[in-house]
Scaffold this motif. Structure first.
Motif, PDB file in Angstrom:
ATOM      1  N   GLY A 285      40.913 -39.643   4.769  1.00 37.62           N
ATOM      2  CA  GLY A 285      41.185 -37.845   5.136  1.00 37.62           C
ATOM      3  C   GLY A 285      40.971 -37.703   6.382  1.00 37.62           C
ATOM      4  O   GLY A 285      41.108 -36.914   7.125  1.00 37.62           O
ATOM      5  N   THR A 286      40.945 -39.705   6.742  1.00 31.29           N
ATOM      6  CA  THR A 286      40.966 -39.468   8.244  1.00 31.29           C
ATOM      7  C   THR A 286      42.398 -39.516   9.267  1.00 31.29           C
ATOM      8  O   THR A 286      42.433 -39.333  10.482  1.00 31.29           O
ATOM      9  CB  THR A 286      40.617 -40.661   9.080  1.00 31.29           C
ATOM     10  N   GLY A 287      43.803 -39.614   8.133  1.00 36.39           N
ATOM     11  CA  GLY A 287      44.694 -40.506   8.785  1.00 36.39           C
ATOM     12  C   GLY A 287      45.209 -38.371   8.946  1.00 36.39           C
ATOM     13  O   GLY A 287      44.688 -37.607   8.936  1.00 36.39           O
ATOM     14  N   PHE A 288      46.638 -38.421   9.770  1.00 37.91           N
ATOM     15  CA  PHE A 288      47.839 -37.419   9.559  1.00 37.91           C
ATOM     16  C   PHE A 288      47.544 -36.579   8.373  1.00 37.91           C
ATOM     17  O   PHE A 288      47.527 -35.098   8.811  1.00 37.91           O
ATOM     18  CB  PHE A 288      49.169 -38.238  10.254  1.00 37.91           C
TER      19      PHE A 288
ATOM     20  N   LEU B 143      31.220 -36.769   7.261  1.00 35.25           N
ATOM     21  CA  LEU B 143      31.392 -38.066   7.211  1.00 35.25           C
ATOM     22  C   LEU B 143      31.054 -38.777   6.153  1.00 35.25           C
ATOM     23  O   LEU B 143      29.805 -39.050   6.349  1.00 35.25           O
ATOM     24  CB  LEU B 143      32.095 -38.492   8.534  1.00 35.25           C
ATOM     25  N   HIS B 144      31.904 -39.800   5.669  1.00 33.58           N
ATOM     26  CA  HIS B 144      30.752 -40.879   5.037  1.00 33.58           C
ATOM     27  C   HIS B 144      31.021 -42.171   5.060  1.00 33.58           C
ATOM     28  O   HIS B 144      31.899 -42.914   5.125  1.00 33.58           O
ATOM     29  CB  HIS B 144      30.356 -41.119   2.967  1.00 33.58           C
ATOM     30  N   GLU B 145      30.339 -43.241   5.378  1.00 31.99           N
ATOM     31  CA  GLU B 145      30.041 -44.755   6.246  1.00 31.99           C
ATOM     32  C   GLU B 145      30.329 -45.430   5.044  1.00 31.99           C
ATOM     33  O   GLU B 145      29.303 -45.471   4.017  1.00 31.99           O
ATOM     34  CB  GLU B 145      29.463 -45.405   7.214  1.00 31.99           C
ATOM     35  N   VAL B 146      31.732 -46.201   5.083  1.00 32.62           N
ATOM     36  CA  VAL B 146      31.818 -46.554   4.030  1.00 32.62           C
ATOM     37  C   VAL B 146      31.825 -48.638   3.778  1.00 32.62           C
ATOM     38  O   VAL B 146      32.823 -48.746   5.466  1.00 32.62           O
ATOM     39  CB  VAL B 146      32.886 -46.401   2.294  1.00 32.62           C
TER      40      VAL B 146
ATOM     41  N   ARG C  86      35.030 -43.376  15.126  1.00 34.17           N
ATOM     42  CA  ARG C  86      36.366 -43.663  15.687  1.00 34.17           C
ATOM     43  C   ARG C  86      37.040 -41.765  15.150  1.00 34.17           C
ATOM     44  O   ARG C  86      37.999 -41.536  15.216  1.00 34.17           O
ATOM     45  CB  ARG C  86      37.039 -44.166  14.858  1.00 34.17           C
ATOM     46  N   HIS C  87      35.770 -41.366  14.696  1.00 35.61           N
ATOM     47  CA  HIS C  87      36.346 -40.360  13.560  1.00 35.61           C
ATOM     48  C   HIS C  87      35.219 -38.890  14.120  1.00 35.61           C
ATOM     49  O   HIS C  87      35.470 -38.062  13.332  1.00 35.61           O
ATOM     50  CB  HIS C  87      37.253 -40.036  12.000  1.00 35.61           C
ATOM     51  N   ARG C  88      34.752 -39.155  15.010  1.00 35.82           N
ATOM     52  CA  ARG C  88      33.433 -38.267  15.268  1.00 35.82           C
ATOM     53  C   ARG C  88      33.584 -36.707  15.406  1.00 35.82           C
ATOM     54  O   ARG C  88      33.273 -35.969  15.223  1.00 35.82           O
ATOM     55  CB  ARG C  88      33.157 -38.433  16.358  1.00 35.82           C
ATOM     56  N   ASP C  89      35.538 -36.497  15.411  1.00 35.71           N
ATOM     57  CA  ASP C  89      35.649 -35.140  16.162  1.00 35.71           C
ATOM     58  C   ASP C  89      36.017 -34.748  14.825  1.00 35.71           C
ATOM     59  O   ASP C  89      36.212 -33.131  14.752  1.00 35.71           O
ATOM     60  CB  ASP C  89      37.244 -35.409  16.884  1.00 35.71           C
TER      61      ASP C  89
END
Length: 298
Positions: free
Chosen positions: A11-14, A51-54, A39-42
């Motif tokens: 989900g963090t990609g384009f 967001l879930h850190e895995v 890197r994806h705080r936005d």
């Protein structure tokens, strides 16, 4: 409510970022796993995104708890020391399917690639994508796969890569595989197709080829990019022998702009042979001339 919760792998990609907006507008709370949340705080600014850190060993079953939808967008175009087609396209899908079944997730949307085929694919990329499709559709889940040609839109890695190349080109560009064919499809059309399919039982079990309205050669797309940028450039067509040689040379470079496997993928036209899934889903495909100038400039 279970119906309102979705887990988006990749989900963090384009494509993922566009899909998150669409799902949020449709009322879904989206869970996005990532190994580098900083890197994806936005994405925390997106409504209804969590967001879930895995880690590599993270149990997806726990992430899928209370989800009615899992979307797999994970994919790579080139292998590296840290990621192989087998690991990202095949092994991961096997894990996701098992976790979704264990968690009781009823619906899976799977992103594949046009002309993916586990047995007959012309490249390792296309064969791994085909194998992943077969795994997903062989599971006891309500699965729909999407097989797009090259995807374009603001933030893409296609037209923007051409722009970067033209920005440094000294008036001429040697182009490998200039006659390779593509039917570029707009990212918003792709994510609209995905969201539209969620509650449509007619889409379950289907594998939709997604294409834009026109077919271009790679050279024509380079020419279009130069035109939108207002640049004059001499494009030097490389024949098959020289294209193969360029791919072999670049394949040895870190962050290679082209690999042998890319070369092999381009031997298969990335176009819809029969039905365009966008039309089947009631979506009129958007032409590049409508969108590309808005982010490349003229």
């Amino acid at each position: 409510m279970k119906r309102q919760r979705a887990c988006i792998i990749g989900g963090t990609g384009f494509v993922g970022r566009h899909l998150l907006t669409r799902l949020g507008n449709a009322g879904y709370h989206c869970v996005v796993p990532t190994r580098r949340a900083f890197r994806h705080r936005d994405l925390k600014l997106y409504p209804k995104v969590e967001l879930h850190e895995v880690e590599e060993t993270t149990a997806y079953e726990a992430l899928f708890a209370d989800c009615s939808l899992v979307v797999n967008l994970a994919g790579i175009l080139n292998e590296s020391d840290g990621a192989s087609f087998q690991a990202v396209h095949v092994d991961l899908v096997r894990r996701l399917v098992a976790a979704a079944q264990a968690a009781g997730v009823p619906r899976l949307l799977h992103m594949s690639a046009l002309r993916a085929d586990a047995e007959q694919g012309s490249s390792a990329y296309l064969r791994s994508k085909g194998a992943a499709e077969d795994i997903a559709h062989g599971a006891d889940l309500r699965v729909t796969s999407f097989r797009p040609s090259v995807i374009f839109g603001r933030g893409d890695s296609f037209f923007n890569r051409f722009r970067s190349l033209l920005d440094i080109a000294p008036g001429m560009v040697p182009l490998a595989c200039p006659q390779a064919q593509f039917a570029p499809v707009w990212v918003e059309d792709v994510v609209q197709a995905m969201v539209r399919s969620i509650d449509d039982e007619r889409t379950v079990g289907q594998r939709y080829d997604l294409c834009g309205p026109r077919v271009f050669t790679l050279k024509e797309l380079m020419v279009e990019t130069a035109r939108h940028l207002g640049k004059r450039v001499w494009i030097i067509d490389l024949d098959d022998k020289r294209s193969h040689l360029m791919a072999r040379l670049f394949d040895k470079l870190p962050g290679a702009p082209m690999t042998l496997d890319n070369y092999r993928s381009m031997q298969t036209p990335s176009v819809c042979e029969e039905h365009n899934g966008l039309l089947q889903l009631g979506i009129h495909p958007t032409d590049i001339d409508t969108i590309v100038p808005t982010y490349l400039g003229t």
